[in-house]
Write a protein that holds these residues in place. Structure first.
Motif: not given
Length: 643
Positions: A228-233, A235-236, A239, A268, A305, A307
């Motif tokens: 989750d943290k990896e995708e947030e880091n 992906g943010g 995007s 992360i 996937t 939220p």
């Protein structure tokens, strides 16, 4: 003696004059500032405090219940203090409260006593903190003599009952597993620990399954948080970048490279869970029946996937980890879905290890990585586990986490093939070898990593298992490791015996050279092996020169260096046999740099062919037959791991 001047809470509604327990005798602080006083709780006159509690009747005790609860609460908090005087005073006060309240309410039920001391509304949390604080009174668990009581009066059966029952496991399973791991490690090298003996003979399937479920859920939760943290880091960042402008592919690649270069896994990664790893180690190391739990397959539930609304959790426990949610622990059956991948505890552990091993600069993560490799060593020592790892009928898709690096692209998860689990283990070992060649060299981790590889190859040789694996990646990683040792000889020799590691690596190549015909998948694999050795011959030549220089001079490294010299006989025989042919072929054909196909054209290097195309017999190569498969790997934790 208790200072009479210490401010205390008024015992309302009793008046100071009529109360048998006056304001000047019982240490109930009146303000938060007084609670933080460096000497609170003070030294207690135990006899006086117990006598005062005994002198009160039932109604009077109930009127000061809130004061007793408050004193109990702050004493429990003081157990976690570093100031030893405060800890001792808190323990003495708790003992006085327990004895005083119990003596006053002998005829009352246990629930009434708990309500009087702690309060029903906060009993579970405070008692949990109290028990954990008592277990962690000292940094070294073997110095905590309080545990002698539970050594004599065993609670082992109670722990197993919690793990075997679905409802109790969901509520207390995590704490039960961690408690069992702590009790097993109490003075395990100094005396006979009854918990070690009892854990080693457990064969009850529901209990072992429950223990495996608790460990698996904890590791799965860690993997989920990391992803989750990896995708947030990532992906943010992307995007935001794409929303600002329409970037071209070139700019995108440059940005990706920049992000990879500045990637720090520690930013992360959640806090590592050494407690649950220790529990897994003890289960695998002590109980052979637990090995079957590692192989039990179930559908893998992917990370949602959609939220998810953040849920407030309780503060971090003193163990530094957050147990899995109660809903996950309660689930005895998982929903079947044909679209879900099959997983098991071993796969979950390999994914966890791939995360932890990315960054070993932090002490906690270094200890976790070391413990992961020790657990893998235990697994590879077990014959049943080896059979399951190499079972060609049991294929799994294991998405290991890989450290982003400039010279390679991140592999897509959906492109990971289904293979026997031993391939994932080898991938994890190769990944560690490639990504940890640094100045602060983790020698002990590299030793265990190479030993795990060695043990797996020995099993393949013994059972003649021809594993379809990209062996070239392993050979390349091992050769680059030797190159790193040579380049940093002076710095590393000041701290480590690099010759021991070099000997293990060279012996791995000897295994492939002398016994590869029993486990390499095809005859072309020998061509690839010889090609890699000849292509990187300069590294082996430099290694030979270095160990020859050290072994001919007097010093502490003379003997280990001489062992490496003798182990290089086979590799040097291959190099000396084929290098002149390659040079001759290049000179005749006027080629300055040969490709792999061009090298393989004049050199049918595999020993399965009696003669190469040049007519020179390669059967003249004299190989030294080595057999190092019977070496028992050390898997026990050293006494310093009791901390």
């Amino acid at each position: 003696p208790l200072p009479l001047s210490l401010p205390t809470l008024p015992l309302a509604p009793l008046s100071p004059s009529s109360s048998p327990l006056s304001r000047s005798t019982l240490p109930f602080p009146s303000t938060l500032s007084q609670l933080s006083h460096p000497l609170y709780p003070p030294q207690v006159n135990l006899e006086y405090l117990e006598a005062k509690l005994e002198s009160l009747d039932g109604d009077e005790v109930m009127k000061i219940k809130d004061n007793i609860n408050s004193l109990f609460h702050h004493c429990v908090q003081a157990l976690a203090e570093e100031h030893q005087i405060k800890v001792v005073n808190a323990l003495q006060t708790l003992c006085a409260l327990f004895r005083g309240v119990h003596q006053k309410n002998k005829s009352a039920s246990g629930f009434d006593i708990i309500n009087m001391l702690v309060g029903f509304d906060k009993a579970e949390l405070r008692m949990k903190v109290c028990v954990v604080s008592v277990l962690q009174v000292t940094d070294n668990i073997s110095q905590n003599t309080i545990l002698e009581y539970v050594m004599i009066n065993s609670i082992f059966e109670a722990i197993l009952q919690i793990l075997s029952d679905v409802s109790t496991r969901g509520q207390h399973g995590y704490d039960a597993v961690v408690l069992l791991a702590l009790l097993v490690n109490y003075r395990k090298y100094e005396s006979v620990n009854p918990y070690i003996v009892k854990l080693s003979i457990v064969d009850d399937e529901p209990t072992l399954d429950g223990m495996g479920l608790v460990v698996g859920q904890a590791l799965t939760e860690y993997n989920r948080q990391y992803k989750d943290k990896e995708e947030e880091n990532h992906g943010g960042f992307f995007s935001t970048l794409t929303s600002m402008c329409d970037v071209t592919n070139t700019i995108w690649n440059h940005c990706s490279n920049w992000l990879i270069l500045t990637f720090d896994p520690s930013l992360i990664s959640p806090r590592t869970n050494e407690a649950i790893l220790l529990a897994l180690y003890e289960a695998v190391h002590l109980n052979r029946n637990f090995i079957t739990v590692l192989a039990q397959s179930h559908p893998e539930i992917d990370i949602p996937t959609t939220p998810i609304t953040p849920v407030l959790t309780t503060p971090t426990t003193p163990l530094g980890t957050t147990p899995p949610s109660m809903d996950m622990m309660n689930s005895s059956e998982l929903p079947l879905d044909p679209n879900l991948q099959t997983s098991n505890l071993l796969i979950t552990f390999l994914k966890y290890s791939s995360i932890v091993m990315q960054d070993t600069k932090d002490e906690h993560r270094l200890n976790s990585a070391r413990l992961c490799l020790i657990i893998l060593t235990c697994i590879t020592e077990d014959q049943y586990a080896d059979a399951f790892l190499h079972d060609d009928n049991m294929n799994f898709r294991v998405n290991l986490h890989r450290m982003p690096m400039r010279h390679r692209k991140k592999a897509a998860e959906k492109n990971v093939p289904s293979r026997p689990l031993v391939c994932a283990v080898l991938d994890l070992m190769v990944e560690f070898i490639v990504t940890h060649m640094m100045k602060d060299f983790p020698m002990d981790l590299y030793m265990r990593c190479v030993q795990v590889i060695h043990k797996l190859i020995c099993y393949q040789k013994k059972c003649r298992i021809r594993l379809h694996y990209t062996w070239r990646e392993l050979w390349s990683a091992l050769i680059n490791l030797l190159k790193f040792l040579l380049s940093n000889e002076t710095v590393l020799l000041a701290k480590h015996n690099i010759f021991h590691l070099a000997l293990l690596v060279v012996n791995l190549f000897n295994m492939f050279i002398t016994y590869g015909d029993t486990f390499l998948p095809t005859s072309n694999s020998y061509d690839e092996l010889y090609y890699e050795i000849v292509r990187m011959h300069q590294i082996f030549d430099n290694l030979y020169c270095m160990v020859l220089r050290v072994s001919t001079n007097a010093g502490q490294w003379k003997e280990p260096a001489s062992k490496v010299t003798h182990s290089l006989v086979n590799v040097r025989a291959i190099i000396n046999h084929f290098n002149p042919k390659i040079e001759s072929y290049a000179a005749v054909n006027h080629i300055s740099q040969l490709s792999e196909d061009q090298v393989n054209t004049p050199l049918m290097m595999s020993p399965h062919t009696p003669y190469d195309v040049t007519g020179h017999s390669i059967m003249n190569l004299n190989f030294l037959i080595r057999s190092d498969c019977n070496v028992k790997l050390q898997v026990g934790l050293s006494p310093k791991w009791q901390k």
